[in-house]
Enzyme design. Sequence first.
Site, PDB file in Angstrom:
ATOM      1  N   CYS A 138       0.833  -1.213   0.000  1.00 42.16           N
ATOM      2  CA  CYS A 138       0.000   0.000   0.000  1.00 42.16           C
ATOM      3  C   CYS A 138       0.864   1.258   0.000  1.00 42.16           C
ATOM      4  CB  CYS A 138      -0.947  -0.003   1.199  1.00 42.16           C
ATOM      5  SG  CYS A 138      -0.133  -0.177   2.799  1.00 42.16           S
ATOM      6  N   HIS A 441      -1.407   1.202   7.514  1.00 42.83           N
ATOM      7  CA  HIS A 441      -1.880   1.162   6.129  1.00 42.83           C
ATOM      8  C   HIS A 441      -1.792   2.555   5.512  1.00 42.83           C
ATOM      9  CE1 HIS A 441      -4.094  -0.257   2.683  1.00 42.83           C
ATOM     10  NE2 HIS A 441      -5.095   0.583   2.888  1.00 42.83           N
TER      11      HIS A 441
END
Length: 490
Positions: A138, A441
């Site tokens: 990510c 994330h």
Amino acid sequence: VCRSNKSPWVCLTCSSVHCGRYVNGHAKKHYEDAQIPMTNHKKTEKQEKVQHTVCMDCSSYSTYCYRCDDFVVNDTKLGLVQKVREHLQNLENSAFTSDRHRKRKLLENSSLNSKLMKVNGSTTALCATGLRNLGNTCFMNAILQSLSNIQQFCCYFKELPAVELRNGKTAGRRTYHTRSQGDNNVSLVEEFRKTLCALWQGSQTAFSPESLFYVVWKIMPNFRGYQQQDAHEFMRYLLDHLHLELQGGFNGVARSVILQENSNLSASNKCCINGASTVVTAIFGGILQNEVNCLICGTESRKFDPFLDLSLDIPSQFRNKRTKNQESGPMCTLRDCLRSFTDLEELDETELYMCHKCKKKQKSTKKFWIQKLPKVLCLHLKRFHWTAYLRNKVDTYVEFPLRGLDMKCYLLEPENSGPESCLYDLVAVVVHHGSGVGSGHYTAYAAHEGRWFHFNDSTVTLTDEETVGKAKAYILFYVERQAKPGAEKL
């Protein structure tokens, strides 16, 4: 086991499907459970072969061996791994086809969906394409989506001549492992170009940046493996390596010829970093003046430093304020961070300045001025800092403007700049969700043709300015406002 639909991995021994190692780790547990019956027996060569050690990522079709703890590029003599890939691809294509039919019916029958896509009185399709997560990638996806929305930078790469890295029997077929190719056939610029071309094509399916990721593995050893990485560190490595590769020419076309084709990137606009100038330094390159004064004799030392981004500290007095609506104390703003970066400061005992007049290290003060602003101003908020034992995150909300960031007061010679040349408008924001640099994330917000999108790996959704303004920014990308009236903003 956990009903997760993220990163499914299929065992190539028994065909059971589990979540990948960085979701809940059930694929790895399946491998470990298969070893238990062997613990009290002597392992024979026959028994070794039936162990559940090899599995395949159903999203990227990469093959992984838990015993080697690495991805593998080999196949069986009968090409069984390739057959599994082709079977999964057929299943995926079939699923996508039926899914497209289902979505088309929903769009035809649902006024709600039509209303969501209505812009300026007309219904438009959601043209943004997501990027698949290849296993904690990510950090890379957020940077790629941000860069893809910096129009001048993105267009330059998309207009480069294409190079076919494959030939012979493999021509036209999908390449799964760029690592298996020779060093001479690996081009970061080419894979970056292909990735940018795949975005904003209106595809209903997410694009897998696997070929780019394997080139990253080959030329950037720091990013090998599938652990979480720092998005800012990746961005700097990516820009630096693109810059280096472009300096030496690309695809058989001399770098100078490519640059001459783009009239917007004239030599006078470039800031040279590590050699000849490229599109990287033409877009992101600025110059700082570092001014150091000896407190004993008053000697002044000036040095000019090129930069591609500015790393800003969040002032210590704001570090306990975590949300925008929290009332304890004043709100931290981007201007506070910029002021902290450029304000005069006294260097501590560990940073004594070697005064050439005093001939020894002395106490001194330091101040930064911006001598030249870039076309795209990249601001990195230093949210991670080291303590005695670990790296902590500063979770403070920092208020930032979406339009009209005025940088004139930080310039060395503001009188030489025009009225519009110091104003910047936000084009992209990278956000880190979670508590630590090695976990959490990354997602990104970016503006495209007047609309804001939220990029969360494969998922892309329309959003609004209010939501963007509430984000706890980690990296901010501001584009220089065009001086001509009515000029289209990047």
